[in-house]
Design a protein around this motif. Structure first.
Motif, PDB file in Angstrom:
ATOM      1  N   LEU A  35      59.713 -36.330  51.874  1.00 18.69           N
ATOM      2  CA  LEU A  35      59.963 -35.205  52.773  1.00 18.69           C
ATOM      3  C   LEU A  35      61.399 -35.215  53.284  1.00 18.69           C
ATOM      4  O   LEU A  35      62.020 -34.155  53.418  1.00 18.69           O
ATOM      5  CB  LEU A  35      58.960 -35.233  53.933  1.00 18.69           C
ATOM      6  CG  LEU A  35      58.824 -33.963  54.752  1.00 18.69           C
ATOM      7  CD1 LEU A  35      58.510 -32.763  53.881  1.00 18.69           C
ATOM      8  CD2 LEU A  35      57.748 -34.139  55.817  1.00 18.69           C
ATOM      9  N   ALA A  36      61.952 -36.386  53.546  1.00 14.84           N
ATOM     10  CA  ALA A  36      63.330 -36.468  54.037  1.00 14.84           C
ATOM     11  C   ALA A  36      64.307 -35.901  52.998  1.00 14.84           C
ATOM     12  O   ALA A  36      65.264 -35.195  53.356  1.00 14.84           O
ATOM     13  CB  ALA A  36      63.683 -37.909  54.380  1.00 14.84           C
ATOM     14  N   ALA A  37      64.073 -36.179  51.726  1.00 11.43           N
ATOM     15  CA  ALA A  37      64.948 -35.664  50.672  1.00 11.43           C
ATOM     16  C   ALA A  37      64.858 -34.144  50.578  1.00 11.43           C
ATOM     17  O   ALA A  37      65.875 -33.460  50.417  1.00 11.43           O
ATOM     18  CB  ALA A  37      64.596 -36.298  49.335  1.00 11.43           C
ATOM     19  N   ARG A  38      63.662 -33.606  50.664  1.00 15.36           N
ATOM     20  CA  ARG A  38      63.509 -32.143  50.608  1.00 15.36           C
ATOM     21  C   ARG A  38      64.094 -31.488  51.860  1.00 15.36           C
ATOM     22  O   ARG A  38      64.659 -30.410  51.785  1.00 15.36           O
ATOM     23  CB  ARG A  38      62.032 -31.754  50.458  1.00 15.36           C
ATOM     24  CG  ARG A  38      61.462 -31.999  49.081  1.00 15.36           C
ATOM     25  CD  ARG A  38      61.944 -31.014  48.024  1.00 15.36           C
ATOM     26  NE  ARG A  38      63.181 -31.432  47.376  1.00 15.36           N
ATOM     27  CZ  ARG A  38      63.840 -30.734  46.477  1.00 15.36           C
ATOM     28  NH1 ARG A  38      63.409 -29.576  46.071  1.00 15.36           N
ATOM     29  NH2 ARG A  38      64.957 -31.174  45.955  1.00 15.36           N
ATOM     30  N   ARG A  39      63.985 -32.143  52.998  1.00 10.38           N
ATOM     31  CA  ARG A  39      64.573 -31.618  54.233  1.00 10.38           C
ATOM     32  C   ARG A  39      66.102 -31.564  54.093  1.00 10.38           C
ATOM     33  O   ARG A  39      66.728 -30.559  54.436  1.00 10.38           O
ATOM     34  CB  ARG A  39      64.179 -32.462  55.434  1.00 10.38           C
ATOM     35  CG  ARG A  39      64.669 -31.895  56.761  1.00 10.38           C
ATOM     36  CD  ARG A  39      64.156 -32.691  57.959  1.00 10.38           C
ATOM     37  NE  ARG A  39      62.712 -32.498  58.097  1.00 10.38           N
ATOM     38  CZ  ARG A  39      61.811 -33.456  57.920  1.00 10.38           C
ATOM     39  NH1 ARG A  39      62.174 -34.690  57.620  1.00 10.38           N
ATOM     40  NH2 ARG A  39      60.522 -33.198  58.062  1.00 10.38           N
TER      41      ARG A  39
END
Length: 161
Positions: A35-39
């Protein structure tokens, strides 16, 4: 149904992205994103003024599309490379077409002249979709990638905006 993505859409975007990573050659990564990468991806696109558009129904993300710089050199400033992904259960409903078409006006508004798609050879559905939208094949790079133990071709298609 189509709208700009917000942070609340990231779980749905991530699920579609990771499904493609794990089950297809549409994305040439072997490792799922978090999720951090997509954020970070969403914030980067938004920070550059580049759209991330989702197709949503009843709060569920069914697909998404975006574009970014084709190459990070000044001479390519008129070109963008797009991506479009639709959840497996939502395919065949015209969402891919609608999502790609929704990218044309924002690209033109940013002064872009060419939109490029990099498509895995053998992805006949994506190749046909892009042809129907007026993209033409302009390059074919045989065997330049690998996934699932087999070599992959990359086909470039482009459209004048």
């Amino acid at each position: 149904m189509l709208r700009d993505a917000v942070e609340g859409d990231l779980t749905g975007i991530l699920a579609i992205y990771n499904h493609a990573v794990l089950n297809s050659t549409a994305i040439w990564n072997d490792t799922p994103a978090d999720l951090a990468a997509r954020r970070a991806w969403l914030r980067d696109r938004q920070g550059r003024g580049y759209p991330v558009i989702v197709a949503a129904e009843g709060g569920e993300v069914l697909g998404y599309a975006s574009f970014g710089d084709f190459r990070p050199f000044e001479g390519f400033r008129i070109s963008v490379e797009h991506s479009v992904y639709v959840a497996e259960a939502a395919r065949g409903r015209g969402l891919g077409r609608a999502l790609v078409e929704a990218l044309f006006a924002p690209a033109r508004a940013l002064g872009k002249k060419v939109m490029i798609g990099g498509i895995t050879g053998g992805n006949d559905a994506s190749l046909a979709l892009h042809a129907r939208l007026g993209f033409v094949e302009t390059g074919r790079m045989p065997g330049i990638g690998i996934k699932f133990g087999r070599r992959l071709d990359l086909i470039f298609m482009q459209k004048e905006l």
